[in-house]
Scaffold this motif. Sequence first.
Motif, PDB file in Angstrom:
ATOM      1  N   GLY A   1     -27.263  24.358  13.313  1.00 22.13           N
ATOM      2  CA  GLY A   1     -26.635  25.685  13.548  1.00 22.13           C
ATOM      3  C   GLY A   1     -27.254  26.521  14.582  1.00 22.13           C
TER       4      GLY A   1
ATOM      5  N   ASP B   1     -19.173  26.949  12.334  1.00 22.78           N
ATOM      6  CA  ASP B   1     -19.459  28.125  11.335  1.00 22.78           C
ATOM      7  C   ASP B   1     -18.378  29.200  11.679  1.00 22.78           C
ATOM      8  OD1 ASP B   1     -21.191  26.982   9.637  1.00 22.78           O
ATOM      9  OD2 ASP B   1     -22.656  27.733  10.719  1.00 22.78           O
TER      10      ASP B   1
ATOM     11  N   GLY C   1     -19.216  23.881   8.757  1.00 26.54           N
ATOM     12  CA  GLY C   1     -19.208  22.440   9.083  1.00 26.54           C
ATOM     13  C   GLY C   1     -18.271  21.684   7.736  1.00 26.54           C
TER      14      GLY C   1
ATOM     15  N   GLU D   1     -14.627  20.170   7.598  1.00 24.54           N
ATOM     16  CA  GLU D   1     -14.601  18.717   7.441  1.00 24.54           C
ATOM     17  C   GLU D   1     -13.715  18.287   6.330  1.00 24.54           C
ATOM     18  OE1 GLU D   1     -18.044  16.439   6.795  1.00 24.54           O
ATOM     19  OE2 GLU D   1     -17.340  14.856   7.785  1.00 24.54           O
TER      20      GLU D   1
HETATM   21  O1  KG4 Z   1     -29.686  21.623  10.531  1.00 25.47           O
HETATM   22  P1  KG4 Z   1     -28.959  22.491   9.817  1.00 25.47           P
HETATM   23  O2  KG4 Z   1     -28.977  22.352   8.167  1.00 25.47           O
HETATM   24  O3  KG4 Z   1     -29.863  24.126   9.891  1.00 25.47           O
HETATM   25  C1  KG4 Z   1     -30.200  24.527  11.013  1.00 25.47           C
HETATM   26  O4  KG4 Z   1     -31.307  23.932  11.508  1.00 25.47           O
HETATM   27  O5  KG4 Z   1     -29.380  25.224  11.933  1.00 25.47           O
HETATM   28  O6  KG4 Z   1     -27.609  22.781  10.299  1.00 25.47           O
HETATM   29  C2  KG4 Z   1     -26.807  23.723   9.669  1.00 25.47           C
HETATM   30  C3  KG4 Z   1     -25.373  23.521  10.458  1.00 25.47           C
HETATM   31  C4  KG4 Z   1     -24.409  24.540   9.997  1.00 25.47           C
HETATM   32  O7  KG4 Z   1     -23.896  25.465  11.038  1.00 25.47           O
HETATM   33  C5  KG4 Z   1     -23.420  23.837   9.388  1.00 25.47           C
HETATM   34  O8  KG4 Z   1     -22.104  24.428   9.433  1.00 25.47           O
HETATM   35  C6  KG4 Z   1     -23.488  22.656  10.089  1.00 25.47           C
HETATM   36  O9  KG4 Z   1     -24.606  22.273  10.246  1.00 25.47           O
HETATM   37  N1  KG4 Z   1     -22.890  21.277   9.060  1.00 25.47           N
HETATM   38  C7  KG4 Z   1     -21.913  20.720   9.470  1.00 25.47           C
HETATM   39  C8  KG4 Z   1     -21.754  19.789   8.482  1.00 25.47           C
HETATM   40  N2  KG4 Z   1     -22.467  19.974   7.636  1.00 25.47           N
HETATM   41  C9  KG4 Z   1     -23.354  20.927   8.115  1.00 25.47           C
HETATM   42  N3  KG4 Z   1     -21.232  20.790  10.553  1.00 25.47           N
HETATM   43  C10 KG4 Z   1     -20.118  19.667  10.715  1.00 25.47           C
HETATM   44  N4  KG4 Z   1     -19.814  18.551   9.660  1.00 25.47           N
HETATM   45  C11 KG4 Z   1     -20.659  18.717   8.646  1.00 25.47           C
HETATM   46  N5  KG4 Z   1     -20.186  17.892   7.695  1.00 25.47           N
END
Ligand code: KG4
Length: 334
Positions: free
Chosen positions: A137, A167, A180, A184
């Motif tokens: 994120g 997002d 995300g 998807e």
């Molecule tokens: O690593 P994370 O859980 O938290 C941070 O460290 O930011 O990442 C969260 C991010 C969010 O922006 C979310 O929309 C994205 O990862 N995300 C995805 C998917 N699952 C989570 N983006 C694209 N496809 C996904 N399946």
Amino acid sequence: MKILGIETSCDETAAAVVADGVTILSNQIASQVAIHARYGGVVPEVASRQHTLSIIPIIKQAMAEAGTGWHDLDGIAVTSGPGLAGSLLVGVNVAKALALAHGLPITGVNHLEGHIYANWLGGSIPIFPLVCLIVSGGHSDLVLMRGHGDYVVLGRTRDDAAGEAFDKAARILGLGFPGGPAIERAARGRPATLNLPRAWLKGTDDFSFSGVKTALLRLVDDGKIAPAERNDGRPGIGVAAASFQEAVIEVLVDKTIAVARERPVRQILLAGGVASNELLRRWLVERSPLPVLAPAPVLCTDNAAMVAACGYYRLHSGKQDDLSLDVVPGLKLA
Ligand code: KG4
Ligand code: ZN
């Protein structure tokens, strides 16, 4: 060697016990997603209050699931940055109190480094030197890793991080939070027929995702996308989601492979929440000349097992902190 990992950098309160940096004995996550969803994003003060409520129960659950007592532990690893200050403080202070009470060594873990170490939890050990694409994120970083704790950041985003772009695109399309998984889901089985721009930033290893997001916003504002549940000849939300997803993933995949070809590396690793995206995983594996490793989807998004895995290698190489450990909201990888 058993390490208790604690993670509270954003909106997941998580605790896990990991043996020898590679074997998950427990992995507990209390997600605040439903609470923040009604605001359309993470509200920092709400997040820290929720961490305060959840942290002790979640640690107790992790210890119980692992069948571990305090005397069985060899150390505590806690995320100390980057992240929301008020959220990080909850985890770091609980970790310090536990370390003091039980006489355990403590180590502060960089959250991004934690994401990378999720790759040590999948049954095969990564081989150095390697290139890792960290997409979360807050970050889109291409990192050369030459050994444990040895990082060179080759490229990073110049504006929105990949997850942040997902997002924002989901908000533009009215698909909810977090974006995300919503993009998807909406994209599944839909053709990516909209021509959205790719920012290649030739000659650099950096990324930029604000242009594709703005292009999507313009299409919606100009009435070029049919609203949900209306089939009137205009492309629908699913086609827009699929087109956006392909535009972002194509740049991530092609630039990662280009970097890996230029360097004498042996593997490509994926890390961070966006690494759970199926298209990203599939395209990278299909197009890469090198072996690709990616954590199981549940270990891509925020969790404490990755923090414990990283903490094991840190404590192993003497990177112990003392009780003056503080949070660093803007902590860098290198
Ligand atoms: O690593 P994370 O859980 O938290 C941070 O460290 O930011 O990442 C969260 C991010 C969010 O922006 C979310 O929309 C994205 O990862 N995300 C995805 C998917 N699952 C989570 N983006 C694209 N496809 C996904 N399946
Ligand atoms: Zn994260």
